[in-house]
Design a protein around this motif. Structure first.
Motif, PDB file in Angstrom:
ATOM      1  N   THR A   1      24.602 -17.230 -16.534  1.00  0.00           N
ATOM      2  CA  THR A   1      24.841 -16.007 -17.322  1.00  0.00           C
ATOM      3  C   THR A   1      25.197 -14.835 -16.416  1.00  0.00           C
ATOM      4  O   THR A   1      26.114 -14.057 -16.714  1.00  0.00           O
ATOM      5  N   ALA A   2      24.488 -14.677 -15.308  1.00  0.00           N
ATOM      6  CA  ALA A   2      24.810 -13.604 -14.366  1.00  0.00           C
ATOM      7  C   ALA A   2      26.218 -13.765 -13.807  1.00  0.00           C
ATOM      8  O   ALA A   2      26.973 -12.789 -13.677  1.00  0.00           O
ATOM      9  N   LEU A   3      26.603 -15.029 -13.480  1.00  0.00           N
ATOM     10  CA  LEU A   3      27.954 -15.271 -12.972  1.00  0.00           C
ATOM     11  C   LEU A   3      29.000 -14.948 -14.039  1.00  0.00           C
ATOM     12  O   LEU A   3      30.054 -14.363 -13.737  1.00  0.00           O
ATOM     13  N   ALA A   4      28.720 -15.297 -15.281  1.00  0.00           N
ATOM     14  CA  ALA A   4      29.656 -14.999 -16.367  1.00  0.00           C
ATOM     15  C   ALA A   4      29.832 -13.490 -16.549  1.00  0.00           C
ATOM     16  O   ALA A   4      30.935 -13.003 -16.843  1.00  0.00           O
ATOM     17  N   VAL A   5      28.763 -12.731 -16.373  1.00  0.00           N
ATOM     18  CA  VAL A   5      28.853 -11.265 -16.478  1.00  0.00           C
ATOM     19  C   VAL A   5      29.770 -10.717 -15.387  1.00  0.00           C
ATOM     20  O   VAL A   5      30.624  -9.846 -15.648  1.00  0.00           O
ATOM     21  N   LEU A   6      29.641 -11.209 -14.156  1.00  0.00           N
ATOM     22  CA  LEU A   6      30.476 -10.741 -13.046  1.00  0.00           C
ATOM     23  C   LEU A   6      31.944 -11.031 -13.307  1.00  0.00           C
ATOM     24  O   LEU A   6      32.816 -10.185 -13.055  1.00  0.00           O
ATOM     25  N   VAL A   7      32.238 -12.229 -13.806  1.00  0.00           N
ATOM     26  CA  VAL A   7      33.633 -12.614 -14.024  1.00  0.00           C
ATOM     27  C   VAL A   7      34.213 -11.885 -15.227  1.00  0.00           C
ATOM     28  O   VAL A   7      35.354 -11.413 -15.202  1.00  0.00           O
ATOM     29  N   TRP A   8      33.463 -11.790 -16.312  1.00  0.00           N
ATOM     30  CA  TRP A   8      33.961 -11.167 -17.539  1.00  0.00           C
ATOM     31  C   TRP A   8      34.330  -9.702 -17.304  1.00  0.00           C
ATOM     32  O   TRP A   8      35.329  -9.230 -17.848  1.00  0.00           O
ATOM     33  N   ARG A   9      33.563  -9.024 -16.516  1.00  0.00           N
ATOM     34  CA  ARG A   9      33.836  -7.605 -16.286  1.00  0.00           C
ATOM     35  C   ARG A   9      35.102  -7.384 -15.473  1.00  0.00           C
ATOM     36  O   ARG A   9      35.659  -6.275 -15.461  1.00  0.00           O
ATOM     37  N   MET A  10      35.629  -8.439 -14.811  1.00  0.00           N
ATOM     38  CA  MET A  10      36.829  -8.275 -13.983  1.00  0.00           C
ATOM     39  C   MET A  10      38.087  -8.014 -14.795  1.00  0.00           C
ATOM     40  O   MET A  10      39.103  -7.571 -14.232  1.00  0.00           O
TER      41      MET A  10
END
Length: 368
Positions: free
Chosen positions: A187-196
């Motif tokens: 979930t943390a990794l998905a947050v980092l990628v989605w915000r890009m």
């Protein structure tokens, strides 16, 4: 009327009568002698209309000009105020009762409805209760991210948080603690990628808030699902819920009735030390009963320790969210639950208490 008319002396001299035709026969008319010897005419007490402004009609008189006019009092005599009717004595106001601060009727009704849903799903079919946890997590994430964007301009990505949060709860129930940790990391990794996909301005604060939200709401809620996996899982979850609710109720009741000393006035002015004593007392008593009669192989003294820990964690959790709301400048996280605020306003003490209860139950009676 001018004040010089009151008490003025008659003016010397007389203009004489109006013209009355030729002088009578006889000695020559001596105007000077007539002026000196002719008697003053009698002036009526009430002059005719129009004579007030005619300085030839009559000499100025002392005293009042009209009969019904009162003489003016001397200037050195203060005017006497007319007596005022005495006001009836007012009855003392009854003392104001303390206000509870919320709509208690709505709060009780909503609480009963939520309790019925929780109990029914908890004891009828465990996966249904896992679904209740997942729905509460998603709504809580929506409230938290919405308030962050409204008050601070922080755009924590909701989509990966909602999907990852629900997956985190399910993974904890199916795969245990290892599954919850893996889901948290993804979930943390998905947050980092989605915000890009958004502009880089504010990237750091947005992803930081996103990771915080993922840990604060769904990860802590996963420990409720972990409790549910035990054979007596419904009883463990019920004990967790009862102790937290009883702690909050004890703090509210005792603090509202007897609270005088502030616990943390800069964070939450409504909380008192007396309320904390009420929370500890109520939670320890409920803990002893729950551990003795609900939990397999549990004892009453374990319940005392469990209740003490729940009162501490619930109070800290409540203060933690109060700190967040004070920083955001809001009173409630939402308005979804009448009399309660939002979902996050009900999860504030439950979320940090879940891992505490799970850990102590594992220590006291194991994971089976």
């Amino acid at each position: 009327m001018n004040d010089s008319f009151w008490g003025a002396q008659p003016t010397a001299g007389y203009w004489g009568p109006p013209d009355q035709g030729p002088a009578p026969a006889g000695p020559a008319y001596d105007g000077h002698e007539a002026q000196q010897t002719r008697p003053m005419p009698i002036v009526p007490d009430v002059p005719a209309a129009g004579d007030q402004d005619d300085d030839r009609g009559a000499a100025r008189l002392s005293g009042p000009l009209f009969r019904d006019e009162k003489p003016q009092e001397p200037m050195d005599t203060p005017p006497q105020a007319s007596p005022q009717p005495a006001e009836p004595p007012q009855s003392p106001q009854p003392p104001q009762k303390k206000s509870a601060g919320r709509d208690l009727g709505a709060a009780i009704g909503v609480g009963v409805a939520l309790g019925a849903v929780i109990i029914a799903s908890l004891f009828i079919w465990k996966p249904a209760f896992v679904g209740v946890i997942a729905v509460a997590v998603v709504v809580g994430l929506w409230e938290l991210t919405s308030r962050l964007e409204e008050r601070k301009g922080i755009k924590a990505p909701l989509v990966p948080l909602a999907v990852g949060g629900a997956a985190m709860v399910v993974a904890g129930y199916v795969r245990g603690a290892e599954g919850a940790w893996v889901a948290m990391a993804l979930t943390a990794l998905a947050v980092l990628v989605w915000r890009m996909i958004e502009p880089p301005e504010g990237y750091l604060k947005d992803v930081t808030a996103g990771v915080f939200a993922a840990f604060y709401v769904p990860f802590l809620a996963t420990f409720v699902a972990l409790m549910l996996t035990a054979d007596d899982g419904p009883e463990r979850v019920l004990t967790f819920l009862l102790l937290t609710v009883v702690s909050d109720t004890g703090a509210y009741a005792i603090g509202w009735r007897f609270g005088k000393h502030k616990l943390a006035p800069r964070i939450s002015p409504g909380k008192t030390r007396e309320g904390l004593v009420g929370a500890v007392t109520f939670a320890m008593a409920a803990g002893a009963l729950c551990m003795q009669f609900l939990i397999d192989d549990g004892t009453w003294w374990q319940g005392l320790l469990l209740g003490l820990a729940v009162a501490a964690s619930a109070t800290l959790g409540d203060l933690g969210e109060s700190m967040i709301k004070r920083d955001l400048g809001i009173k409630d996280m939402g308005t979804l639950l009448p009399g309660h605020g939002g979902i996050m306003d009900r999860l504030d003490s439950l979320l940090p208490t879940a891992p505490v209860v799970w850990l102590l139950l594992v220590i006291f009676v194991g994971t089976a």
